[in-house]
Design a protein around this motif. Sequence first.
Motif, mmCIF file in Angstrom:
data_model
loop_
_atom_site.group_PDB
_atom_site.id
_atom_site.type_symbol
_atom_site.label_atom_id
_atom_site.label_comp_id
_atom_site.label_asym_id
_atom_site.label_seq_id
_atom_site.Cartn_x
_atom_site.Cartn_y
_atom_site.Cartn_z
ATOM 1 N N ARG A 188 0.833 -1.199 0.000
ATOM 2 C CA ARG A 188 0.000 0.000 0.000
ATOM 3 C C ARG A 188 0.870 1.254 0.000
ATOM 4 N NH1 ARG A 188 -3.801 -2.794 3.843
ATOM 5 N NH2 ARG A 188 -5.587 -3.360 2.570
ATOM 6 N N ASP A 246 -5.027 -3.772 7.709
ATOM 7 C CA ASP A 246 -5.058 -5.021 6.954
ATOM 8 C C ASP A 246 -6.067 -5.993 7.547
ATOM 9 O OD1 ASP A 246 -2.904 -4.571 4.989
ATOM 10 O OD2 ASP A 246 -1.666 -4.429 6.787
ATOM 11 N N THR A 266 -12.643 -5.788 6.410
ATOM 12 C CA THR A 266 -13.310 -6.438 5.287
ATOM 13 C C THR A 266 -13.162 -5.561 4.048
ATOM 14 O OG1 THR A 266 -15.429 -5.338 5.662
ATOM 15 C CG2 THR A 266 -15.015 -7.366 6.904
ATOM 16 N N LYS A 267 -13.662 -6.050 2.931
ATOM 17 C CA LYS A 267 -13.616 -5.273 1.697
ATOM 18 C C LYS A 267 -14.393 -3.970 1.835
ATOM 19 C CE LYS A 267 -13.029 -9.267 -1.344
ATOM 20 N NZ LYS A 267 -13.614 -10.068 -2.448
ATOM 21 N N ASN A 268 -15.384 -3.973 2.717
ATOM 22 C CA ASN A 268 -16.185 -2.769 2.941
ATOM 23 C C ASN A 268 -15.587 -1.857 4.005
ATOM 24 O OD1 ASN A 268 -18.130 -3.544 1.038
ATOM 25 N ND2 ASN A 268 -19.250 -4.745 2.560
ATOM 26 N N ASP A 301 -12.550 -13.450 7.938
ATOM 27 C CA ASP A 301 -13.396 -13.340 6.749
ATOM 28 C C ASP A 301 -12.976 -14.367 5.693
ATOM 29 O OD1 ASP A 301 -11.004 -12.230 6.025
ATOM 30 O OD2 ASP A 301 -11.874 -10.507 4.981
ATOM 31 N N GLU A 335 -22.020 -9.312 6.765
ATOM 32 C CA GLU A 335 -21.259 -8.619 5.726
ATOM 33 C C GLU A 335 -20.508 -9.567 4.802
ATOM 34 O OE1 GLU A 335 -17.597 -5.460 5.399
ATOM 35 O OE2 GLU A 335 -19.080 -5.177 6.979
ATOM 36 N N VAL A 336 -19.854 -10.561 5.392
ATOM 37 C CA VAL A 336 -19.029 -11.474 4.601
ATOM 38 C C VAL A 336 -19.826 -12.666 4.083
ATOM 39 C CG1 VAL A 336 -16.949 -12.924 4.666
ATOM 40 C CG2 VAL A 336 -16.987 -10.754 5.890
#
Length: 230
Positions: A16, A87, A90-92, A117, A157-158
């Motif tokens: 990143r 890190d 989640t993706k969200n 996740d 969410e996942v």
Amino acid sequence: MAKQESIIASVTNNERSPEEYERLARSHDSYSPFWLTETIQLGPLLPSDKESLLEYLNDSRVYQWLLGPPYPYTEKDADLFIKGRVDRVTKNGTPLHLVFRDMTKGGKAIGSVGVSDDSDDMLDGDDVGYWLAPEYHGKGLMAKALKVQLRRVAIQEVGKRKFNAHAFVGNWASRKTMEKAGFVYQPNMEKTKTKDGKEIELWTMRMYLDDKDVENYGLIPEATPLPSLI
């Protein structure tokens, strides 16, 4: 206290850019906390939690039930773990790892709970990990927090439906915590891990949810905080 190595371990993503890291850190740090009780919150790990990490992860009463973090736990370990918090989202952008905060003590971090996740098909490692300061044991905080975190992140969410976890054989408090959260002990599936050069036997715990289970899982209302803490 169970322990999930990928949750408790210090991780950072060196790919990143500094700008991307700062953006994710701001998003993570501003995640809205959940009032677990009238005085205890569940919220994101913050840089200011370093002192608490050093205090409690060097407490033998906590460390004796954990497999992952190094001991003694150093400032470098704490810095890496805090830096790696972005890190563990989640993706969200929802934190996979939350800390307990005693708001009567200025929001001091007193424990943590994390969930995985990973895909439902990846059940070799643990899907949950947690620890709590000894003085807060026996209050039902961890079972409640685990349900909240599993429902908000992994289930809703996942979309996870299968969960794997372990507890040290003899750590009945941890086993009962997971059972209260819906995990079922798997007889004849004990595992062993090495800790401080010794083989440690682990109970295997699993939870598989169907659609009906998911609908009703972990329906825990947020507590109303003391007026003095708002």
